[in-house]
Scaffold this active site. Structure first.
Site, PDB file in Angstrom:
ATOM      1  N   LEU A 277       0.839  -1.204   0.000  1.00  0.00           N
ATOM      2  CA  LEU A 277       0.000   0.000   0.000  1.00  0.00           C
ATOM      3  C   LEU A 277       0.873   1.253   0.000  1.00  0.00           C
ATOM      4  O   LEU A 277       0.650   2.197  -0.763  1.00  0.00           O
ATOM      5  CB  LEU A 277      -0.938  -0.002   1.219  1.00  0.00           C
TER       6      LEU A 277
ATOM      7  N   LYS B 195       4.002   1.613  -0.982  1.00  0.00           N
ATOM      8  CA  LYS B 195       4.763   1.801  -2.224  1.00  0.00           C
ATOM      9  C   LYS B 195       3.859   2.208  -3.388  1.00  0.00           C
ATOM     10  O   LYS B 195       4.187   3.075  -4.179  1.00  0.00           O
ATOM     11  CB  LYS B 195       5.496   0.500  -2.580  1.00  0.00           C
TER      12      LYS B 195
ATOM     13  N   LYS C 215      -9.381   0.408   5.622  1.00  0.00           N
ATOM     14  CA  LYS C 215     -10.080  -0.859   5.785  1.00  0.00           C
ATOM     15  C   LYS C 215      -9.146  -2.053   5.557  1.00  0.00           C
ATOM     16  O   LYS C 215      -8.144  -1.885   4.891  1.00  0.00           O
ATOM     17  CB  LYS C 215     -11.269  -0.922   4.835  1.00  0.00           C
TER      18      LYS C 215
ATOM     19  N   HIS D 265     -11.105   4.965  -0.046  1.00  0.00           N
ATOM     20  CA  HIS D 265     -10.535   5.770  -1.137  1.00  0.00           C
ATOM     21  C   HIS D 265     -11.573   6.109  -2.208  1.00  0.00           C
ATOM     22  O   HIS D 265     -11.363   7.025  -2.996  1.00  0.00           O
ATOM     23  CB  HIS D 265      -9.276   5.116  -1.714  1.00  0.00           C
TER      24      HIS D 265
ATOM     25  N   LEU E 104     -14.179   7.669  -1.631  1.00  0.00           N
ATOM     26  CA  LEU E 104     -14.616   9.031  -1.300  1.00  0.00           C
ATOM     27  C   LEU E 104     -13.653  10.088  -1.835  1.00  0.00           C
ATOM     28  O   LEU E 104     -13.952  11.278  -1.806  1.00  0.00           O
ATOM     29  CB  LEU E 104     -14.773   9.174   0.215  1.00  0.00           C
ATOM     30  N   GLY E 105     -12.499   9.638  -2.307  1.00  0.00           N
ATOM     31  CA  GLY E 105     -11.542  10.588  -2.886  1.00  0.00           C
ATOM     32  C   GLY E 105     -11.650  10.655  -4.399  1.00  0.00           C
ATOM     33  O   GLY E 105     -10.924  11.420  -5.041  1.00  0.00           O
TER      34      GLY E 105
ATOM     35  N   HIS F   9     -16.856   0.628  -0.150  1.00  0.00           N
ATOM     36  CA  HIS F   9     -16.846   1.537  -1.299  1.00  0.00           C
ATOM     37  C   HIS F   9     -18.253   1.783  -1.860  1.00  0.00           C
ATOM     38  O   HIS F   9     -18.683   2.927  -2.036  1.00  0.00           O
ATOM     39  CB  HIS F   9     -15.960   0.989  -2.415  1.00  0.00           C
TER      40      HIS F   9
ATOM     41  N   ARG G 167     -20.152   7.669 -14.519  1.00  0.00           N
ATOM     42  CA  ARG G 167     -19.085   6.664 -14.614  1.00  0.00           C
ATOM     43  C   ARG G 167     -17.890   7.147 -13.803  1.00  0.00           C
ATOM     44  O   ARG G 167     -17.277   8.168 -14.112  1.00  0.00           O
ATOM     45  CB  ARG G 167     -18.706   6.423 -16.078  1.00  0.00           C
TER      46      ARG G 167
ATOM     47  N   LEU H 124     -21.379  14.176 -20.958  1.00  0.00           N
ATOM     48  CA  LEU H 124     -20.294  15.006 -20.420  1.00  0.00           C
ATOM     49  C   LEU H 124     -19.119  14.087 -20.093  1.00  0.00           C
ATOM     50  O   LEU H 124     -19.019  13.551 -18.989  1.00  0.00           O
ATOM     51  CB  LEU H 124     -20.771  15.744 -19.164  1.00  0.00           C
TER      52      LEU H 124
HETATM   53  C1  BG6 Z   1      -9.535  -1.905  -2.895  1.00  0.00           C
HETATM   54  C2  BG6 Z   1      -9.810  -3.381  -2.887  1.00  0.00           C
HETATM   55  O1  BG6 Z   1     -10.091  -1.312  -1.756  1.00  0.00           O
HETATM   56  O2  BG6 Z   1     -10.094  -1.335  -4.058  1.00  0.00           O
HETATM   57  C3  BG6 Z   1      -9.279  -4.033  -4.139  1.00  0.00           C
HETATM   58  O3  BG6 Z   1      -9.214  -3.976  -1.738  1.00  0.00           O
HETATM   59  C4  BG6 Z   1      -9.759  -3.321  -5.375  1.00  0.00           C
HETATM   60  O4  BG6 Z   1      -9.659  -5.409  -4.190  1.00  0.00           O
HETATM   61  C5  BG6 Z   1      -9.550  -1.826  -5.259  1.00  0.00           C
HETATM   62  O5  BG6 Z   1      -9.049  -3.830  -6.480  1.00  0.00           O
HETATM   63  C6  BG6 Z   1     -10.209  -1.092  -6.401  1.00  0.00           C
HETATM   64  O6  BG6 Z   1      -9.885   0.260  -6.363  1.00  0.00           O
HETATM   65  P1  BG6 Z   1     -10.016   1.144  -7.667  1.00  0.00           P
HETATM   66  O7  BG6 Z   1      -9.702   2.525  -7.205  1.00  0.00           O
HETATM   67  O8  BG6 Z   1      -9.041   0.601  -8.669  1.00  0.00           O
HETATM   68  O9  BG6 Z   1     -11.422   0.987  -8.144  1.00  0.00           O
END
Ligand code: BG6
Length: 484
Positions: free
Chosen positions: A17, A19, A158, A188, A190-191, A250, A370, A399
């Site tokens: 994570l 790196k 998480k 992430h 939410l970012g 997510h 999307r 858009l």
């Molecule tokens: C992570 C999951 O939280 O989100 C991964 O643990 C998943 O399994 C990743 O591949 C997907 O993130 P993103 O930003 O590529 O949609």
């Protein structure tokens, strides 16, 4: 913005994570001038005994491709890497953390000509099993002690537990040591740019205000697909499965933003109050509104048990019991090893009553956001087919960000969230009661899967997932639209 010395401490500095996400995000912030080298120092902490330069070399390849980089870019990376120092130590003994504190304090002393306070940001790029001991060590050894004020914050990610009880236990352990305003729980999603756009779209556009409810919306889909399997992460993944990995966090966070009421203001607490309310309004999940899948070949991974019951795919219908959404299914769908990589929100409207054009078979109005890849917002609508005949066709108001915002770089989720942490803005972080409410929704289902009471259906890698999921979608009311 606050000034003064800023120390960013990445714990688990040699892990994946750190790196792949944390250091590249820090580098991007540095490049854009958000981390000033006269204020900032970055510390890597992990168990491995390596030198500063060894850590820098390990990170370098994730920041830049040296073969294609210009001299200027390479120099920029080298300057950034000089800001990083490495300290090694264990995650549960004071010794290493005392050393870390000494290093941070020296850095702060060397910058004491700076006006302002000292800020310490601890980023735990670590497995949650060590969160409690690491937090205890930080509290005992590494808190900001500056007379000029400042703060100590911790960032965690998480999985926060595996079910309601374990999550509550983890929250309590951390909560004994740090107050909620010091804890930044990253999700992430939410970012992501278009997730952040959701509240603007909903509450700054007159179009949507009267339409965003059960009278007009038939169903909502929130979809995550990946076209690769658990590659190399089978061991981790098998313990959690797709619901804990993607849906409970997510996709549920996205559901909150689609479903919540308008907050009183944009203050983080006001927004998070509304998110909690939606979560608390979700009814218990019914078994016949769940389809689970596991792709063929998943168990070939040597780190996955031969009889694993872990789903790599799930479609789950959530029902929100309130005045706005009663009767509108929120279909959350996520899968690994599918036919495409995509994340989107698809809001499907009801049929037009009294359809004089007989255009129903072409499909319904849809509003699609999307999230990735190629960020876009589009509306599917019926228009007259251009030409002499009076016939209709489904078309799109589109858009697409790549076209509309050419040359604008969309920030990486982690970049934005780390900057928020430095600024002390918790809007895009998950509050403790939100986390609890999210676990309350999924824990009964997860326990049934863990006990083997519910089993995943097999599906071919590279497919759409089990056909039963499409049947569930149709039962929930989704009508496939046929575009032009
Ligand atoms: C992570 C999951 O939280 O989100 C991964 O643990 C998943 O399994 C990743 O591949 C997907 O993130 P993103 O930003 O590529 O949609």
């Amino acid at each position: 913005p606050e000034t003064g010395c800023l120390s960013i401490i990445v714990l688990g500095a040699s892990g994946d994570l750190a790196k792949k996400k944390t250091f590249p995000a820090l580098f991007n912030l540095y490049r854009q001038g958000f981390l000033q080298s006269n204020e900032v120092h970055i510390f890597g902490y992990a168990r491995t005994k390596i030198s500063d330069d060894e850590l820098r070399n390990r990170i370098r390849g994730y920041l830049i491709n040296d073969k294609t980089a210009t001299k200027g870019q390479s120099d920029e990376v080298s300057d950034f890497l000089q800001l990083i120092k490495y300290v090694s130590g264990s995650y549960d003994a004071e010794e290493g953390f005392q050393l870390l504190d000494k290093e941070i304090s020296e850095h702060e002393l060397s910058k004491n000509s700076l006006e302002g306070s000292s800020r310490r940001l601890f980023y735990l790029a670590l497995p949650p099993s060590v969160y409690p001991s690491v937090c205890r060590m930080i509290k005992q050894c590494c808190m900001n002690k500056s007379d000029l004020g400042g703060w100590t914050r911790i960032v965690v990610e998480k999985p926060f537990g595996k079910d309601l009880d374990s999550a509550e236990q983890l929250s309590a352990q951390i909560g004994e040591l740090f107050d909620e305003p010091q804890i930044y729980r990253i999700d992430h999603y939410l970012g992501k740019e278009l997730v952040q756009n959701m509240l603007v779209l909903r509450f700054a556009n007159r179009f949507f205000l009267p339409l965003w409810n059960r009278d007009n919306i038939d169903n909502v889909q929130i979809v995550f697909r990946e076209d690769f399997g658990t590659e190399g992460r089978g061991g981790y993944f098998d313990e959690y499965g797709i619901i804990r990995d993607i849906i409970q966090n997510h996709l549920l966070q996205v559901l909150c933003l689609v479903g919540m009421e308008k907050p009183i203001s944009l203050k983080p607490e006001h927004i998070r109050d509304e998110k909690v309310k939606v979560l608390q309004s979700v009814l218990p999940i019914s078994d016949d509104e769940v389809v689970l899948g596991q792709y063929d070949g998943y168990r070939d991974d040597p780190t996955v048990p031969d009889h694993s019951n872990t789903p790599t795919f799930a479609t789950v219908v959530l029902r929100i019991h309130n005045e706005r959404w009663e009767g509108v299914p929120f279909i959350l769908k996520a899968g690994k090893a599918l036919n495409s990589r995509k994340a989107e929100i698809r809001v499907q409207f009801k049929d037009v009553p009294g359809d004089i054009f007989k255009c129903k078979k072409q499909g319904r109005n849809e509003f699609v956001i999307r999230l990735q890849p190629s960020e876009a917002i589009y509306m599917k609508l019926t228009v007259k087919q251009p030409g002499l005949e009076m016939s209709t066709v489904q078309s799109e108001l589109d858009l697409s960000y790549g076209q509309r915002y050419q040359g604008v770089t969309i920030p990486e989720a982690y970049e934005r969230l780390i900057l928020d942490t430095i600024r002390g803005d918790q809007q895009h972080f998950v509050r403790r009661d939100e986390l609890k409410a999210a676990w309350e929704i999924f824990t009964p289902l997860l326990h049934k899967i863990d006990n083997g009471e519910m089993k995943p259906l097999p599906y071919q890698p590279g497919s759409r997932g089990p056909a039963e999921a499409d049947e569930l979608l149709a039962r929930a009311g989704y009508v496939q639209t046929h575009g032009y």
